[in-house]
Design an enzyme around this catalytic site. Structure first.
Site, PDB file in Angstrom:
ATOM      1  N   HIS A  59      -2.828   9.781 -28.657  1.00  0.00           N
ATOM      2  CA  HIS A  59      -3.108   8.298 -28.359  1.00  0.00           C
ATOM      3  C   HIS A  59      -3.970   7.768 -29.363  1.00  0.00           C
ATOM      4  N   ARG A 104      -4.181  21.237 -14.880  1.00  0.00           N
ATOM      5  CA  ARG A 104      -3.564  20.281 -15.325  1.00  0.00           C
ATOM      6  C   ARG A 104      -4.078  19.827 -16.801  1.00  0.00           C
ATOM      7  N   ASN A 123      -2.576  17.983 -21.448  1.00  0.00           N
ATOM      8  CA  ASN A 123      -2.993  17.008 -22.438  1.00  0.00           C
ATOM      9  C   ASN A 123      -3.030  17.388 -24.029  1.00  0.00           C
ATOM     10  N   LYS A 133       5.636  22.326 -15.154  1.00  0.00           N
ATOM     11  CA  LYS A 133       4.916  20.981 -14.907  1.00  0.00           C
ATOM     12  C   LYS A 133       4.764  21.167 -13.457  1.00  0.00           C
ATOM     13  N   HIS A 174       5.694   7.951 -28.564  1.00  0.00           N
ATOM     14  CA  HIS A 174       4.496   8.992 -27.923  1.00  0.00           C
ATOM     15  C   HIS A 174       4.691  10.537 -28.322  1.00  0.00           C
ATOM     16  N   ARG A 222       0.805  -1.409   0.137  1.00  0.00           N
ATOM     17  CA  ARG A 222      -0.101   0.085  -0.057  1.00  0.00           C
ATOM     18  C   ARG A 222       0.974   1.340   0.124  1.00  0.00           C
ATOM     19  N   LYS A 251       1.896  11.032 -11.662  1.00  0.00           N
ATOM     20  CA  LYS A 251       1.004  10.177 -12.425  1.00  0.00           C
ATOM     21  C   LYS A 251       1.698   8.947 -12.727  1.00  0.00           C
ATOM     22  N   GLU A 266      -5.837  16.542 -11.325  1.00  0.00           N
ATOM     23  CA  GLU A 266      -6.059  16.648 -12.527  1.00  0.00           C
ATOM     24  C   GLU A 266      -7.675  17.170 -12.822  1.00  0.00           C
ATOM     25  N   HIS A 303      -2.817  15.220 -26.961  1.00  0.00           N
ATOM     26  CA  HIS A 303      -2.673  13.986 -26.508  1.00  0.00           C
ATOM     27  C   HIS A 303      -3.907  12.935 -26.900  1.00  0.00           C
ATOM     28  N   GLU A 348       7.291  17.232 -26.250  1.00  0.00           N
ATOM     29  CA  GLU A 348       6.642  17.772 -24.667  1.00  0.00           C
ATOM     30  C   GLU A 348       7.275  19.014 -24.498  1.00  0.00           C
TER      31      GLU A 348
HETATM   32  N1  NAD Z   1      -9.654  -4.220   4.224  1.00  0.00           N
HETATM   33  C1  NAD Z   1      -9.350  -4.555   5.423  1.00  0.00           C
HETATM   34  O1  NAD Z   1      -9.214  -3.639   6.023  1.00  0.00           O
HETATM   35  C2  NAD Z   1      -9.503  -6.105   6.044  1.00  0.00           C
HETATM   36  C3  NAD Z   1      -9.890  -6.326   6.990  1.00  0.00           C
HETATM   37  C4  NAD Z   1     -10.182  -7.831   7.422  1.00  0.00           C
HETATM   38  C5  NAD Z   1     -10.074  -8.703   6.472  1.00  0.00           C
HETATM   39  N2  NAD Z   1      -9.779  -8.407   5.149  1.00  0.00           N
HETATM   40  C6  NAD Z   1      -9.827  -9.289   4.145  1.00  0.00           C
HETATM   41  O2  NAD Z   1     -11.139  -9.941   4.061  1.00  0.00           O
HETATM   42  C7  NAD Z   1     -11.328 -10.994   3.284  1.00  0.00           C
HETATM   43  C8  NAD Z   1     -12.138 -11.946   4.335  1.00  0.00           C
HETATM   44  O3  NAD Z   1     -13.293 -11.458   4.423  1.00  0.00           O
HETATM   45  P1  NAD Z   1     -14.682 -12.451   4.412  1.00  0.00           P
HETATM   46  O4  NAD Z   1     -14.598 -13.090   5.778  1.00  0.00           O
HETATM   47  O5  NAD Z   1     -15.895 -11.582   4.229  1.00  0.00           O
HETATM   48  O6  NAD Z   1     -14.492 -13.578   3.384  1.00  0.00           O
HETATM   49  P2  NAD Z   1     -15.212 -13.531   2.073  1.00  0.00           P
HETATM   50  O7  NAD Z   1     -15.363 -12.510   1.168  1.00  0.00           O
HETATM   51  O8  NAD Z   1     -14.543 -14.763   1.199  1.00  0.00           O
HETATM   52  O9  NAD Z   1     -16.564 -14.468   2.367  1.00  0.00           O
HETATM   53  C9  NAD Z   1     -16.798 -15.483   3.138  1.00  0.00           C
HETATM   54  C10 NAD Z   1     -17.703 -16.428   2.222  1.00  0.00           C
HETATM   55  O10 NAD Z   1     -19.088 -16.031   2.552  1.00  0.00           O
HETATM   56  C11 NAD Z   1     -19.914 -15.899   1.121  1.00  0.00           C
HETATM   57  N3  NAD Z   1     -20.746 -14.838   1.409  1.00  0.00           N
HETATM   58  C12 NAD Z   1     -20.581 -13.438   1.741  1.00  0.00           C
HETATM   59  N4  NAD Z   1     -21.800 -13.078   1.923  1.00  0.00           N
HETATM   60  C13 NAD Z   1     -22.618 -13.919   1.960  1.00  0.00           C
HETATM   61  C14 NAD Z   1     -23.925 -13.909   2.415  1.00  0.00           C
HETATM   62  N5  NAD Z   1     -24.528 -12.758   2.758  1.00  0.00           N
HETATM   63  N6  NAD Z   1     -24.659 -14.906   2.388  1.00  0.00           N
HETATM   64  C15 NAD Z   1     -24.083 -16.472   2.012  1.00  0.00           C
HETATM   65  N7  NAD Z   1     -22.765 -16.319   1.586  1.00  0.00           N
HETATM   66  C16 NAD Z   1     -22.109 -15.134   1.682  1.00  0.00           C
HETATM   67  C17 NAD Z   1     -18.650 -15.581   0.265  1.00  0.00           C
HETATM   68  O11 NAD Z   1     -19.264 -15.870  -0.885  1.00  0.00           O
HETATM   69  C18 NAD Z   1     -17.406 -16.419   0.822  1.00  0.00           C
HETATM   70  O12 NAD Z   1     -17.838 -17.765   0.394  1.00  0.00           O
HETATM   71  C19 NAD Z   1      -9.700 -11.462   3.653  1.00  0.00           C
HETATM   72  O13 NAD Z   1      -9.353 -11.408   2.228  1.00  0.00           O
HETATM   73  C20 NAD Z   1      -8.949 -10.529   4.271  1.00  0.00           C
HETATM   74  O14 NAD Z   1      -7.742 -10.481   3.874  1.00  0.00           O
HETATM   75  C21 NAD Z   1      -9.611  -6.839   4.843  1.00  0.00           C
HETATM   76  N1  NAD Z   2       3.457   9.590 -16.047  1.00  0.00           N
HETATM   77  C1  NAD Z   2       3.326  10.755 -16.891  1.00  0.00           C
HETATM   78  O1  NAD Z   2       2.789  11.770 -16.388  1.00  0.00           O
HETATM   79  C2  NAD Z   2       3.553  10.274 -18.210  1.00  0.00           C
HETATM   80  C3  NAD Z   2       3.766  11.738 -19.124  1.00  0.00           C
HETATM   81  C4  NAD Z   2       4.222  11.338 -20.361  1.00  0.00           C
HETATM   82  C5  NAD Z   2       4.689  10.097 -20.633  1.00  0.00           C
HETATM   83  N2  NAD Z   2       4.444   8.866 -19.930  1.00  0.00           N
HETATM   84  C6  NAD Z   2       4.646   7.685 -20.277  1.00  0.00           C
HETATM   85  O2  NAD Z   2       6.079   7.461 -20.633  1.00  0.00           O
HETATM   86  C7  NAD Z   2       6.288   6.343 -21.571  1.00  0.00           C
HETATM   87  C8  NAD Z   2       7.169   6.860 -22.684  1.00  0.00           C
HETATM   88  O3  NAD Z   2       8.335   7.337 -22.162  1.00  0.00           O
HETATM   89  P1  NAD Z   2       9.919   7.657 -22.820  1.00  0.00           P
HETATM   90  O4  NAD Z   2       9.450   8.293 -24.041  1.00  0.00           O
HETATM   91  O5  NAD Z   2      10.920   7.699 -21.890  1.00  0.00           O
HETATM   92  O6  NAD Z   2      10.020   5.935 -23.508  1.00  0.00           O
HETATM   93  P2  NAD Z   2      10.749   4.584 -22.891  1.00  0.00           P
HETATM   94  O7  NAD Z   2      10.980   4.512 -21.493  1.00  0.00           O
HETATM   95  O8  NAD Z   2      10.062   3.705 -23.539  1.00  0.00           O
HETATM   96  O9  NAD Z   2      12.280   4.953 -23.541  1.00  0.00           O
HETATM   97  C9  NAD Z   2      12.510   5.061 -24.730  1.00  0.00           C
HETATM   98  C10 NAD Z   2      13.730   4.157 -25.287  1.00  0.00           C
HETATM   99  O10 NAD Z   2      14.940   4.751 -24.860  1.00  0.00           O
HETATM  100  C11 NAD Z   2      15.487   3.862 -24.100  1.00  0.00           C
HETATM  101  N3  NAD Z   2      16.374   4.446 -23.238  1.00  0.00           N
HETATM  102  C12 NAD Z   2      16.156   5.196 -22.102  1.00  0.00           C
HETATM  103  N4  NAD Z   2      16.988   6.043 -21.777  1.00  0.00           N
HETATM  104  C13 NAD Z   2      18.098   5.646 -22.372  1.00  0.00           C
HETATM  105  C14 NAD Z   2      19.448   6.205 -22.401  1.00  0.00           C
HETATM  106  N5  NAD Z   2      19.873   7.360 -21.612  1.00  0.00           N
HETATM  107  N6  NAD Z   2      20.088   5.764 -23.189  1.00  0.00           N
HETATM  108  C15 NAD Z   2      19.840   5.039 -24.235  1.00  0.00           C
HETATM  109  N7  NAD Z   2      18.708   4.572 -24.139  1.00  0.00           N
HETATM  110  C16 NAD Z   2      17.548   4.871 -23.493  1.00  0.00           C
HETATM  111  C17 NAD Z   2      14.685   2.731 -23.735  1.00  0.00           C
HETATM  112  O11 NAD Z   2      15.094   1.753 -23.201  1.00  0.00           O
HETATM  113  C18 NAD Z   2      13.547   2.739 -24.514  1.00  0.00           C
HETATM  114  O12 NAD Z   2      13.920   1.736 -25.515  1.00  0.00           O
HETATM  115  C19 NAD Z   2       4.724   6.005 -22.118  1.00  0.00           C
HETATM  116  O13 NAD Z   2       4.473   4.842 -21.572  1.00  0.00           O
HETATM  117  C20 NAD Z   2       4.012   7.247 -21.872  1.00  0.00           C
HETATM  118  O14 NAD Z   2       2.789   6.670 -21.449  1.00  0.00           O
HETATM  119  C21 NAD Z   2       3.938   8.958 -18.800  1.00  0.00           C
HETATM  120 ZN    ZN Z   3       2.669  13.047 -23.107  1.00  0.00          ZN
END
Ligand code: NAD
Ligand code: NAD
Ligand code: ZN
Ligand code: ZN
Lengths: 361, 361
Positions: free
Chosen positions: A251, A240, A244, A226, A264, A120, A142, A236, A247, A184
């Site tokens: 795209h 922001r 685009n 930026k 790109h 997380r 992003k 966005e 874009h 860009e």
């Molecule tokens: N996100 C969190 O903070 C948090 C906290 C505790 C547990 N979890 C996660 O929750 C999961 C366990 O959740 P769970 O105990 O609800 O298990 P689950 O979602 O697997 O549900 C248990 C079983 O009951 C069935 N079922 C659900 N509601 C039903 C209903 N109303 N009537 C008949 N059957 C029903 C489901 O299909 C399943 O077979 C785990 O993956 C655990 O990691 C997350």
């Molecule tokens: N997150 C965002 O805000 C944002 C914005 C624009 C683009 N993007 C994403 O970025 C990607 C494109 O990025 P890019 O243009 O850097 O492409 P890329 O990461 O694919 O790099 C281009 C090529 O150059 C090579 N390469 C990289 N650095 C090198 C270096 N110093 N010397 C030799 N080769 C090198 C890489 O291996 C690759 O073959 C796309 O997936 C696009 O969606 C994201």
């Molecule tokens: Zn871009």
């Protein structure tokens, strides 16, 4: 050294820009002695830079682990992320680990989303190695991976702890990738900064030949723009969206041609011309400014037309799938002048079709 | 009707608890006419409740889509999430869609993380149908999927827009699942609320027979406790850790026995006894209180021992992989009295081994 701070309250972070940063352990703060980290990189970048970065981190006393993914946009997927998680779990990385993205936007986006999701959320440092990732994808939090049915459809807003830009690594970057990044750069000029656009008209050749001073300034200025846009609108909902420009069209080109065939930035370049033509047809942008944009793109070795094989009609279904689409209406970023732009809703399909038509060869 | 508000600034949200909510369109606010939504449920719950919920949403004017996943913890994975994304993209769900988790914790966790990740975050409503999910997993915004190398290792903190608890659906819940939920209820009493623990000693039989008034009160009280803990510590840096009482041991049991053979609450029940024994061995918890805990768990049909086949030594490697572990030292939540607990770092392995030994049959 150039430095920019992205201001986001508690999550503010620095961007550092200089030639040679990879050789300097201090570049990788806030990492410190005793920390554990996983460098995520790819098979192209690893032989070029991984050793240098590992050595610097080891000098800092960091316990460094690394994984090299296959190179390519087609590997920016959930299932490749899963291999990163396997590595993290196999090597007992805890919640206190740090992920380091060493590569272009593909590595940055995938690693960022992995950091957002692993237990997380763990700390994350961006080390962008392409111009595109330095001026764009590494700043702003992003992160995403692709789905077979759409690009960047799965991801998170997740900010890095710092961004480390070593200008030297542009020397090994293929020229086509350099141009892609310049698309860009030019975009920032069009949407928000007429001075930058002017400066680019004077300095585009220096950038193309990797002049260190020009490049340092250019990257810093783009990161500033930026960063200020992101600070104003992290999730966005407003300004922001201007980032685009080109874009939605771009795209469509990338999706239709198969990711990777058009880079790109190339698709965005053609898309910006289409957006400019759309604005011109709507009467809100001057023909002479369309020409200025095209001239600058051409000097940066970028396309100003869509792919020959792609008919205007082929753009629309892709464009309707765009995240900005609301209830079937096209919403587009359109320039209103060099250095000014707006988000325009409800743009009629036939205007868009004509604009694309103007950009056929 | 019982109502609790989870207070998290702009992201505050209501939990509504009542018998019959599924039949009332108003339960599903903030959804409104014209909204689009995807209900994510499973193959067990769909035949029981999907129609009712769909009808209520349609009355509200919502454009409803649904997907039923296979039932089971083994499907709480990235690749099953991918099928949810496919459905969303195939049916053109935009950023303005809402995901509705109709099911237990498995569906809630997976759907929540899907909502956090789809287009970097869409709205999400929890409709928990197990007692465990009603009192625990649906409140607090922890979402996750499992990795073959660890449970809940990939996820996000992501809050729902509301939580809708229809008491009627507990009638179809298998009794073993009901008991599993009661383990988490009893946990709240032990860690933070002696009055709740007393109340449970008086009312456990009413809960076991699904007395509506007792159940409504119990769920409301547990949600209040969880909500206040989450409000104080959304990202689990402090007091929220107390909610993990019994879980470090419990996760070891679940992992070793194979997920699904021991229910989560069953493993937590045995784990809470192990934690209580650990605290007793450290001199910080009374033997008589260990006995009170065991008596209440037994009345709720829950185990107070680990699995016969699992030696104390088998717990340790799993426990060391726990998110709370720091640099190989065990950190455990331990009770200090009924209604009071603490996080204890650096607990010696041999104390833990003896405590587990006390819980062998
Ligand atoms: N996100 C969190 O903070 C948090 C906290 C505790 C547990 N979890 C996660 O929750 C999961 C366990 O959740 P769970 O105990 O609800 O298990 P689950 O979602 O697997 O549900 C248990 C079983 O009951 C069935 N079922 C659900 N509601 C039903 C209903 N109303 N009537 C008949 N059957 C029903 C489901 O299909 C399943 O077979 C785990 O993956 C655990 O990691 C997350
Ligand atoms: N997150 C965002 O805000 C944002 C914005 C624009 C683009 N993007 C994403 O970025 C990607 C494109 O990025 P890019 O243009 O850097 O492409 P890329 O990461 O694919 O790099 C281009 C090529 O150059 C090579 N390469 C990289 N650095 C090198 C270096 N110093 N010397 C030799 N080769 C090198 C890489 O291996 C690759 O073959 C796309 O997936 C696009 O969606 C994201
Ligand atoms: Zn871009
Ligand atoms: Zn639990």
């Amino acid at each position: 050294m150039e430095r920019v701070t992205v201001i986001l309250g508690e999550r503010s972070y620095p961007i550092t820009i200089e030639a040679g940063l990879f050789n300097d352990p201090a570049s990788f703060l806030p990492l410190q002695s005793g920390d554990k980290a996983l460098i995520v990189t790819n098979s192209t970048i690893a032989p070029l830079y991984l050793d240098t970065v590992v050595k610097s981190l080891e000098k800092l006393g960091v316990n460094v682990d690394s994984v090299a993914l296959p190179d390519g946009e087609q590997y920016k997927t959930l299932s490749v992320m899963d291999t990163v998680f396997s590595r993290l779990l196999e090597n007992n990385h805890g919640r206190d680990t740090t992920l380091i993205a060493l590569g272009g936007g593909v590595i940055g986006d995938l690693t960022g989303f992995s950091a957002a999701s692993y237990q997380r959320g763990v700390r994350f440092i961006q080390v962008p190695t392409t111009l595109l990732s330095q001026v764009d994808s590494s700043v702003g939090g992003k992160t995403a991976v692709n789905h077979p049915l759409g690009k960047n459809m799965i991801g998170a807003f997740y900010q890095p702890a710092s961004v480390v830009i070593d200008l030297n690594c542009l020397k090994t970057l293929p020229k086509r990738e350099l141009s892609s990044g310049l698309a860009e750069v030019i975009k920032y000029g069009i949407i928000l900064d007429a001075d930058l656009f002017d400066w680019l008209e004077d300095n585009i050749d220096a950038l193309m030949s990797l002049d260190e001073k020009a490049m340092g300034y250019c990257i810093r200025r783009c990161c500033e723009i930026k960063a200020s846009v992101v600070a104003a609108d992290e999730h966005e909902n407003g300004v922001r969206a201007l980032l685009n420009l080109g874009h939605t069209f771009g795209h469509a080109i990338e999706a239709e041609m198969g990711y990777g065939n058009w880079l790109h930035g190339e698709a965005v370049a053609a898309g910006m011309v289409m957006a400019a033509e759309t604005a011109r047809l709507l009467g809100s942008f001057e023909q002479t400014d369309v020409e200025r944009i095209k001239r600058l793109l051409v000097r940066a070795n970028l396309p100003v037309h869509g792919p020959e094989s792609m008919k205007p009609e082929a753009y629309i279904p892709h464009m309707l799938r765009d995240k900005k689409t609301l209830a079937g209406k096209l919403r587009l970023v359109l320039p209103t002048a060099i250095g000014q732009s707006e988000v325009k809703g409800g743009v009629a399909h036939d205007v868009v079709l004509s604009a694309i038509g103007c950009c056929l060869i």
